[in-house]
Design a protein around this motif. Sequence first.
Motif, PDB file in Angstrom:
ATOM      1  N   ASP A 228      45.007  41.847  45.218  1.00 37.07           N
ATOM      2  CA  ASP A 228      43.847  41.239  44.562  1.00 37.07           C
ATOM      3  C   ASP A 228      42.631  41.305  45.487  1.00 37.07           C
ATOM      4  O   ASP A 228      41.581  40.749  45.172  1.00 37.07           O
ATOM      5  CB  ASP A 228      44.139  39.792  44.145  1.00 37.07           C
ATOM      6  CG  ASP A 228      44.480  38.885  45.311  1.00 37.07           C
ATOM      7  OD1 ASP A 228      44.532  39.380  46.465  1.00 37.07           O
ATOM      8  OD2 ASP A 228      44.720  37.686  45.091  1.00 37.07           O
TER       9      ASP A 228
ATOM     10  N   GLY B  45      34.559  33.947  42.887  1.00 42.90           N
ATOM     11  CA  GLY B  45      34.874  35.336  42.582  1.00 42.90           C
ATOM     12  C   GLY B  45      33.642  36.200  42.427  1.00 42.90           C
ATOM     13  O   GLY B  45      33.722  37.347  41.970  1.00 42.90           O
ATOM     14  N   HIS B  46      32.478  35.671  42.819  1.00 45.16           N
ATOM     15  CA  HIS B  46      31.236  36.436  42.771  1.00 45.16           C
ATOM     16  C   HIS B  46      30.205  35.752  43.665  1.00 45.16           C
ATOM     17  O   HIS B  46      30.319  34.554  43.964  1.00 45.16           O
ATOM     18  CB  HIS B  46      30.694  36.531  41.338  1.00 45.16           C
ATOM     19  CG  HIS B  46      30.417  35.198  40.708  1.00 45.16           C
ATOM     20  ND1 HIS B  46      29.226  34.509  40.885  1.00 45.16           N
ATOM     21  CD2 HIS B  46      31.178  34.407  39.903  1.00 45.16           C
ATOM     22  CE1 HIS B  46      29.266  33.374  40.211  1.00 45.16           C
ATOM     23  NE2 HIS B  46      30.440  33.269  39.612  1.00 45.16           N
TER      24      HIS B  46
ATOM     25  N   HIS C  81      38.713  35.016  38.525  1.00 47.49           N
ATOM     26  CA  HIS C  81      39.538  35.920  39.337  1.00 47.49           C
ATOM     27  C   HIS C  81      40.879  35.284  39.704  1.00 47.49           C
ATOM     28  O   HIS C  81      41.841  35.992  40.012  1.00 47.49           O
ATOM     29  CB  HIS C  81      38.793  36.322  40.607  1.00 47.49           C
ATOM     30  CG  HIS C  81      38.470  35.194  41.534  1.00 47.49           C
ATOM     31  ND1 HIS C  81      37.781  34.062  41.132  1.00 47.49           N
ATOM     32  CD2 HIS C  81      38.734  35.008  42.859  1.00 47.49           C
ATOM     33  CE1 HIS C  81      37.640  33.245  42.153  1.00 47.49           C
ATOM     34  NE2 HIS C  81      38.213  33.797  43.219  1.00 47.49           N
ATOM     35  N   LYS C  82      40.943  33.960  39.641  1.00 48.08           N
ATOM     36  CA  LYS C  82      42.190  33.270  39.965  1.00 48.08           C
ATOM     37  C   LYS C  82      43.180  33.300  38.796  1.00 48.08           C
ATOM     38  O   LYS C  82      44.341  32.922  38.950  1.00 48.08           O
ATOM     39  CB  LYS C  82      41.899  31.827  40.367  1.00 48.08           C
ATOM     40  CG  LYS C  82      41.024  31.716  41.612  1.00 48.08           C
ATOM     41  CD  LYS C  82      40.686  30.277  41.937  1.00 48.08           C
ATOM     42  CE  LYS C  82      39.771  30.179  43.147  1.00 48.08           C
ATOM     43  NZ  LYS C  82      39.395  28.772  43.454  1.00 48.08           N
TER      44      LYS C  82
ATOM     45  N   HIS D 132      31.562  41.090  43.280  1.00 48.36           N
ATOM     46  CA  HIS D 132      32.526  40.361  42.447  1.00 48.36           C
ATOM     47  C   HIS D 132      33.922  40.935  42.626  1.00 48.36           C
ATOM     48  O   HIS D 132      34.093  42.125  42.921  1.00 48.36           O
ATOM     49  CB  HIS D 132      32.115  40.354  40.971  1.00 48.36           C
ATOM     50  CG  HIS D 132      32.119  41.696  40.307  1.00 48.36           C
ATOM     51  ND1 HIS D 132      31.036  42.542  40.312  1.00 48.36           N
ATOM     52  CD2 HIS D 132      33.084  42.337  39.593  1.00 48.36           C
ATOM     53  CE1 HIS D 132      31.316  43.640  39.637  1.00 48.36           C
ATOM     54  NE2 HIS D 132      32.554  43.546  39.202  1.00 48.36           N
ATOM     55  N   ALA D 133      34.901  40.062  42.454  1.00 50.17           N
ATOM     56  CA  ALA D 133      36.305  40.444  42.621  1.00 50.17           C
ATOM     57  C   ALA D 133      36.782  41.279  41.431  1.00 50.17           C
ATOM     58  O   ALA D 133      36.206  41.222  40.333  1.00 50.17           O
ATOM     59  CB  ALA D 133      37.168  39.194  42.764  1.00 50.17           C
TER      60      ALA D 133
ATOM     61  N   TYR E  73      32.259  32.626  47.589  1.00 51.72           N
ATOM     62  CA  TYR E  73      32.828  33.816  46.958  1.00 51.72           C
ATOM     63  C   TYR E  73      34.308  33.602  46.640  1.00 51.72           C
ATOM     64  O   TYR E  73      34.785  33.945  45.555  1.00 51.72           O
ATOM     65  CB  TYR E  73      32.665  35.051  47.849  1.00 51.72           C
ATOM     66  CG  TYR E  73      33.421  36.235  47.284  1.00 51.72           C
ATOM     67  CD1 TYR E  73      32.895  36.983  46.244  1.00 51.72           C
ATOM     68  CD2 TYR E  73      34.697  36.559  47.753  1.00 51.72           C
ATOM     69  CE1 TYR E  73      33.610  38.035  45.693  1.00 51.72           C
ATOM     70  CE2 TYR E  73      35.413  37.604  47.208  1.00 51.72           C
ATOM     71  CZ  TYR E  73      34.865  38.335  46.178  1.00 51.72           C
ATOM     72  OH  TYR E  73      35.589  39.358  45.623  1.00 51.72           O
TER      73      TYR E  73
ATOM     74  N   GLN F 163      37.477  42.861  32.701  1.00 52.16           N
ATOM     75  CA  GLN F 163      37.930  42.769  34.087  1.00 52.16           C
ATOM     76  C   GLN F 163      38.067  44.195  34.609  1.00 52.16           C
ATOM     77  O   GLN F 163      38.765  45.019  34.012  1.00 52.16           O
ATOM     78  CB  GLN F 163      39.286  42.068  34.185  1.00 52.16           C
ATOM     79  CG  GLN F 163      39.304  40.600  33.815  1.00 52.16           C
ATOM     80  CD  GLN F 163      40.724  40.040  33.872  1.00 52.16           C
ATOM     81  OE1 GLN F 163      41.581  40.429  33.073  1.00 52.16           O
ATOM     82  NE2 GLN F 163      40.977  39.139  34.806  1.00 52.16           N
TER      83      GLN F 163
ATOM     84  N   THR G 220      37.440  39.280  38.281  1.00 56.36           N
ATOM     85  CA  THR G 220      36.393  38.402  37.773  1.00 56.36           C
ATOM     86  C   THR G 220      35.859  38.907  36.434  1.00 56.36           C
ATOM     87  O   THR G 220      35.383  40.047  36.336  1.00 56.36           O
ATOM     88  CB  THR G 220      35.232  38.298  38.774  1.00 56.36           C
ATOM     89  OG1 THR G 220      35.728  37.752  40.007  1.00 56.36           O
ATOM     90  CG2 THR G 220      34.127  37.396  38.246  1.00 56.36           C
TER      91      THR G 220
END
Length: 274
Positions: free
Chosen positions: A138, A28-29, A164-165, A207-208, A24, A128, A211
């Motif tokens: 975040d 990001g998911h 997500h980064k 998910h973030a 994850y 997003q 993401t």
Amino acid sequence: MQGNIQISELNQPYSLDKDQITRYGDDGHILLRGLASQSLIEHYRPQIVDEVKRLNQETRPLEKRDTYGKAFLQIMNLWEQSKLIEPFVFAKRFAKVAAELMNVTGVRIYHDQALFKEPGGGYTPWHQDQIYWPVDTDKVITLWMPLVDVPDEVGSMTFVSGSHKHGYISKMEISDMSHQTLKSYIESEKLPQANYGALQAGDATFHAGWTLHSAPGNPTAHTREVMTIIYIADETRVLEPDSNARKSDLERWMPGLKAGDPINSRLNPLLYRI
């Protein structure tokens, strides 16, 4: 007695391993199978469906709606509306997973929402989530759980792994334009995409907030019924809103708070702490 059984299950922990938490963090998911049992879904789905029908104010045919309106019926904060649904939304089982995936000691709810993609419903553009949220972190995560089986042809979400980064990529709200702009970005950056395919009721993706994700339309005769819950790390503070969307979210989901305040309004109760 039946209600007590359901509440007990909602408090039972779901076992995550280190590889899932790492995955994850990298992607990001993630997909977690069987987060809610069939008995839980059978108990809560009728209540959620009834509330969606009761609260839905969208009566226009699909062809009269814009892209966002065609994507799904969206009913917010069912836990505020129904004491019967509140235990499901506040489930420690779900909140603990959210905290562990984000590697935080506690989580509060931001809000929940039912997302029902009707038969013939349109696609969900690339976007997003966090462009809407005035939160200074975040460490935000969304649980997305189908209440019915989702076959491949109905379409679950597609995620851009690692996006997500990249943080705040675009301020564009969900629209045809956001879809084209972000699609071009994904292609130009050669970013990897992932789709988990068919899901069973009670499976869940997380998910973030940053993401990138999208979903296809629904070509079938059956509604894709999904319940979502958004969690924020405990002790997060309000970010100064930099858009009308974020100003609106601050007023609706964090009533009485202002920039710099800890997010702890009456609508953001603590759901889990280690």
